[in-house]
Design a protein around this motif. Structure first.
Motif, PDB file in Angstrom:
ATOM      1  N   ASP A 105       0.837  -1.210   0.000  1.00 43.71           N
ATOM      2  CA  ASP A 105       0.000   0.000   0.000  1.00 43.71           C
ATOM      3  C   ASP A 105       0.869   1.257   0.000  1.00 43.71           C
ATOM      4  O   ASP A 105       0.604   2.219  -0.729  1.00 43.71           O
ATOM      5  CB  ASP A 105      -0.922   0.018   1.223  1.00 43.71           C
ATOM      6  CG  ASP A 105      -2.112  -0.910   1.084  1.00 43.71           C
ATOM      7  OD1 ASP A 105      -2.415  -1.329  -0.050  1.00 43.71           O
ATOM      8  OD2 ASP A 105      -2.737  -1.221   2.114  1.00 43.71           O
ATOM      9  N   GLU A 106       1.915   1.254   0.832  1.00 41.26           N
ATOM     10  CA  GLU A 106       2.804   2.413   0.911  1.00 41.26           C
ATOM     11  C   GLU A 106       3.546   2.623  -0.396  1.00 41.26           C
ATOM     12  O   GLU A 106       3.737   3.764  -0.836  1.00 41.26           O
ATOM     13  CB  GLU A 106       3.807   2.232   2.061  1.00 41.26           C
ATOM     14  CG  GLU A 106       3.192   2.347   3.443  1.00 41.26           C
ATOM     15  CD  GLU A 106       2.562   3.724   3.674  1.00 41.26           C
ATOM     16  OE1 GLU A 106       3.227   4.736   3.350  1.00 41.26           O
ATOM     17  OE2 GLU A 106       1.418   3.788   4.146  1.00 41.26           O
ATOM     18  N   LEU A 119      -3.774   3.323 -11.111  1.00 41.59           N
ATOM     19  CA  LEU A 119      -3.117   2.082 -11.494  1.00 41.59           C
ATOM     20  C   LEU A 119      -3.894   0.882 -10.989  1.00 41.59           C
ATOM     21  O   LEU A 119      -4.702   0.993 -10.058  1.00 41.59           O
ATOM     22  CB  LEU A 119      -1.708   2.023 -10.912  1.00 41.59           C
ATOM     23  CG  LEU A 119      -1.611   1.888  -9.381  1.00 41.59           C
ATOM     24  CD1 LEU A 119      -0.436   1.023  -8.990  1.00 41.59           C
ATOM     25  CD2 LEU A 119      -1.505   3.249  -8.718  1.00 41.59           C
ATOM     26  N   ALA A 120      -3.612  -0.259 -11.602  1.00 47.39           N
ATOM     27  CA  ALA A 120      -4.060  -1.550 -11.092  1.00 47.39           C
ATOM     28  C   ALA A 120      -2.815  -2.389 -10.894  1.00 47.39           C
ATOM     29  O   ALA A 120      -1.872  -2.322 -11.687  1.00 47.39           O
ATOM     30  CB  ALA A 120      -5.017  -2.218 -12.076  1.00 47.39           C
ATOM     31  N   VAL A 121      -2.777  -3.165  -9.815  1.00 51.02           N
ATOM     32  CA  VAL A 121      -1.577  -3.926  -9.479  1.00 51.02           C
ATOM     33  C   VAL A 121      -1.960  -5.304  -8.966  1.00 51.02           C
ATOM     34  O   VAL A 121      -2.974  -5.462  -8.270  1.00 51.02           O
ATOM     35  CB  VAL A 121      -0.718  -3.169  -8.446  1.00 51.02           C
ATOM     36  CG1 VAL A 121      -1.538  -2.793  -7.222  1.00 51.02           C
ATOM     37  CG2 VAL A 121       0.508  -3.987  -8.025  1.00 51.02           C
ATOM     38  N   ILE A 161      -2.645 -15.264  -5.164  1.00 42.55           N
ATOM     39  CA  ILE A 161      -2.581 -13.813  -5.340  1.00 42.55           C
ATOM     40  C   ILE A 161      -2.332 -13.185  -3.971  1.00 42.55           C
ATOM     41  O   ILE A 161      -3.166 -13.283  -3.062  1.00 42.55           O
ATOM     42  CB  ILE A 161      -3.878 -13.278  -5.964  1.00 42.55           C
ATOM     43  CG1 ILE A 161      -4.039 -13.828  -7.383  1.00 42.55           C
ATOM     44  CG2 ILE A 161      -3.867 -11.751  -5.987  1.00 42.55           C
ATOM     45  CD1 ILE A 161      -5.333 -13.436  -8.057  1.00 42.55           C
ATOM     46  N   LEU A 162      -1.176 -12.553  -3.815  1.00 46.44           N
ATOM     47  CA  LEU A 162      -0.805 -11.925  -2.545  1.00 46.44           C
ATOM     48  C   LEU A 162      -1.402 -10.535  -2.399  1.00 46.44           C
ATOM     49  O   LEU A 162      -1.632 -10.074  -1.281  1.00 46.44           O
ATOM     50  CB  LEU A 162       0.720 -11.826  -2.435  1.00 46.44           C
ATOM     51  CG  LEU A 162       1.535 -13.107  -2.626  1.00 46.44           C
ATOM     52  CD1 LEU A 162       3.026 -12.810  -2.492  1.00 46.44           C
ATOM     53  CD2 LEU A 162       1.104 -14.168  -1.622  1.00 46.44           C
ATOM     54  N   TYR A 163      -1.636  -9.887  -3.536  1.00 46.72           N
ATOM     55  CA  TYR A 163      -2.068  -8.484  -3.486  1.00 46.72           C
ATOM     56  C   TYR A 163      -2.742  -8.155  -4.811  1.00 46.72           C
ATOM     57  O   TYR A 163      -2.206  -8.442  -5.877  1.00 46.72           O
ATOM     58  CB  TYR A 163      -0.850  -7.600  -3.271  1.00 46.72           C
ATOM     59  CG  TYR A 163      -1.116  -6.128  -3.025  1.00 46.72           C
ATOM     60  CD1 TYR A 163      -1.523  -5.667  -1.780  1.00 46.72           C
ATOM     61  CD2 TYR A 163      -0.905  -5.190  -4.028  1.00 46.72           C
ATOM     62  CE1 TYR A 163      -1.735  -4.317  -1.543  1.00 46.72           C
ATOM     63  CE2 TYR A 163      -1.099  -3.834  -3.802  1.00 46.72           C
ATOM     64  CZ  TYR A 163      -1.519  -3.408  -2.557  1.00 46.72           C
ATOM     65  OH  TYR A 163      -1.715  -2.062  -2.323  1.00 46.72           O
ATOM     66  N   VAL A 177       4.862  -9.806 -10.530  1.00 48.89           N
ATOM     67  CA  VAL A 177       4.285  -8.494 -10.216  1.00 48.89           C
ATOM     68  C   VAL A 177       3.918  -7.816 -11.520  1.00 48.89           C
ATOM     69  O   VAL A 177       4.730  -7.757 -12.449  1.00 48.89           O
ATOM     70  CB  VAL A 177       5.284  -7.600  -9.450  1.00 48.89           C
ATOM     71  CG1 VAL A 177       4.666  -6.228  -9.177  1.00 48.89           C
ATOM     72  CG2 VAL A 177       5.726  -8.266  -8.158  1.00 48.89           C
ATOM     73  N   ILE A 178       2.699  -7.334 -11.623  1.00 55.50           N
ATOM     74  CA  ILE A 178       2.285  -6.576 -12.800  1.00 55.50           C
ATOM     75  C   ILE A 178       1.603  -5.288 -12.335  1.00 55.50           C
ATOM     76  O   ILE A 178       0.713  -5.323 -11.473  1.00 55.50           O
ATOM     77  CB  ILE A 178       1.341  -7.408 -13.717  1.00 55.50           C
ATOM     78  CG1 ILE A 178       0.973  -6.616 -14.966  1.00 55.50           C
ATOM     79  CG2 ILE A 178       0.120  -7.916 -12.969  1.00 55.50           C
ATOM     80  CD1 ILE A 178       2.091  -6.429 -15.948  1.00 55.50           C
TER      81      ILE A 178
END
Length: 547
Positions: free
Chosen positions: A30-31, A44-46, A54-56, A330-331
């Protein structure tokens, strides 16, 4: 009963520890994402994944500023040059079917292509060692980008340009090479590039929210693209999606890119042997490596190998990072130019694999004698000189002609640069002090020298009111732009994939960078309006129009 209770308690503790770790990771992510957007701005989308988990998965900012539509993870973005990995896999699929050979000369598919008597192969196109001039470096593309072009018309646009170098001799990123690859895919498969990707890649993988880009087609959940401007933001310039073609035309969302990651990981479309070719660091004719494979960059994250690629196109900047040994992906997809997600994606991957980059908060305390041990000037293999000084209890590094950068000690001999992935490892060799400069996969060794450092350039005073003349985004080539902004009466520039840095005036309309030996020279039209900028660095020049 006691044994069962103990087992239950241990299980509870394990679950609690895992939950705490997941919560800490989420807070960290988040930070990190906060650096990429502002309230009521483009966003953005992450997605961060490990194995099949899926971790995040989150979205921030606005998908449409005019209608005040918040971003959501399902939004669809233009991928830019991430498209190249799809093109590379398509070529490897055709290779496995016996329809192409990576050592085929391109004249087999385009007989009249002028090669100056040199043999340019598919292999050279895939890894940017062909020497074919990138069409995105050929003058002003603003008007050219607005009109639809066939693959043949695109090739005709650049094919008669002088080659930059002989095939295999050097590495230079060439969008033209991937245009030729798209044409070869069409010639061999009998399908358009768009149809091949749709029918052979998107549909089999269930990537139902991925497309060959279009400005006229209704794309569900499309995130609008934006560019920085004097007033904040504006809608991105129009570009016909036939122009980026097989080099940068695809669109997708983070969920579909997760499916793409799993297909690459599991060798769904190509074999493990073919994937190894794509992930192999290219070696030039002189034995040097390029840190690029087929459609993917080769790098590392604190010593752990990574496969990466970013993209940039009018209104969008993207970044993907894959760590094969840890199965971490990571995308990050953004809908604005001028603020690349590259560093954030790398930092997220580093945290996900448990190898976060050192921060200043974790610096160790060293005595003045321990710091003084490394003070001096060092000559590096690439003709670069760096001076190490001790000021107010801290070491500083200054590359010749650049500004001083603070160093943070991780140990008595290891130091990290502030706000950077770079580090120093000091030591001795035959009684002389040495230093190994590392910036991820790139390394350079320095030896102490008696050479005195060059004097830093002097800046001139400039009326703060004039600084606003330079504000804007300058597209040096599709996928690479420089965004110029003003903060506290100072001018800052941010190139695609790089952090924002201050630039300093040395003459009217001419600014220099202190972190590297480079200049930005702004050009004006007859009315005195700033309309372009030229980046001068390492003997090369790139000019881009103000968007």
């Amino acid at each position: 009963m006691k044994k069962q209770l103990l087992h239950t308690l241990c299980t509870f503790l394990l679950i609690s520890t895992a939950n705490l770790h997941a919560q800490k990771l989420e807070n960290t992510f988040d930070e990190l994402t906060k650096t990429l957007y502002e309230t009521e701005s483009p966003g953005l989308a992450v997605l961060v994944a490990q194995n099949d988990d899926i971790l995040y998965r989150k979205a921030f900012g606005m998908a449409n500023m005019e209608l005040k539509v918040p971003m959501k993870p399902e939004n669809v973005f233009e991928l830019g040059s991430i498209t190249k990995q799809f093109t590379a896999v398509a070529i490897l699929m055709l290779m496995e079917e016996g329809k192409v050979d990576l050592q085929d000369a391109i004249t087999k598919y385009i007989p009249d292509y002028p090669t100056d008597g040199k043999t340019i192969t598919i292999h050279h196109l895939l890894n940017h060692t062909s020497g074919i001039k990138s069409y995105t470096e050929m003058g002003d593309l603003s008007s050219f980008a607005k009109n639809a072009k066939t693959p043949t018309e695109l090739i005709d646009y650049f094919k008669n340009e002088p080659m930059d170098f002989d095939p295999g001799e050097e590495w230079h990123y060439s969008n033209s090479g991937y245009i030729v690859l798209g044409h070869i895919i069409e010639e061999v498969s009998g399908m358009t590039y768009a149809d091949f990707i749709k029918k052979r890649v998107f549909e089999p993988l269930g990537m139902t929210n991925s497309y060959y880009g279009s400005k006229t087609r209704l794309i569900p959940n499309r995130a609008n693209g934006y560019m920085p401007s004097e007033a904040g933001y504006r809608n991105a310039d129009f570009i016909s999606m036939t122009l980026p073609y097989a080099a940068g035309s695809l669109m997708s969302c983070v969920d579909d890119m997760f499916l793409w990651y799993k297909a690459v990981r599991d060798n769904t479309l190509i074999s493990a042997e073919s994937k190894a070719k794509a992930f192999t660091n290219t070696t030039l004719n002189n034995g040097e490596t390029t840190n690029y494979g087929y459609g993917w960059q080769i790098d590392d994250i604190n010593g752990v190998g990574s496969i990466e690629h970013g993209g940039g196109i009018f209104g969008y900047v993207t970044q993907g990072v894959y760590v094969p040994s840890e199965e971490v992906y990571v995308i990050i997809l953004t809908n604005r130019n001028g603020n690349s997600p590259q560093r954030t994606a790398i930092k997220m991957a580093a945290h996900a694999i448990g190898k976060a980059f050192p921060s200043s908060e974790k610096a160790v305390s060293l005595s003045e004698a321990q710091l003084q041990k490394w003070v001096g000037n060092y000559a590096f293999e690439n003709s670069v000189y760096r001076n190490i000084t001790l000021e107010n209890g801290s070491l500083y590094s200054q590359r010749e002609g650049s500004e001083k950068l603070k160093l943070y000690p991780v140990s008595e001999s290891t130091f990290h640069f502030e706000n950077s992935f770079a580090s120093y490892e000091f030591g001795t060799d035959n009684g002389k002090r040495t230093v190994l400069f590392s910036e991820r996969i790139n390394e350079s060794k320095g030896m102490e020298t008696d050479k005195k450092p060059a004097t830093e350039k002097e800046t001139i005073s400039i009326d703060p009111k004039i600084l606003v003349d330079y504000v804007g985004t300058y597209e040096l080539q599709p996928g690479f732009s420089v965004a110029v902004t003003v903060k506290d009466n100072k001018l800052f520039a941010q190139a695609t994939g790089q952090p924002e840095i201050e630039i300093f005036p040395e003459a009217k309309d001419t600014f220099f960078l202190k972190v590297v030996a480079a200049q930005l020279v702004f050009g004006r039209d007859e009315q005195g309006t700033v309309v372009e900028v030229t980046l001068k660095q390492s003997g090369q020049e790139m000019t881009g129009s103000k968007q």
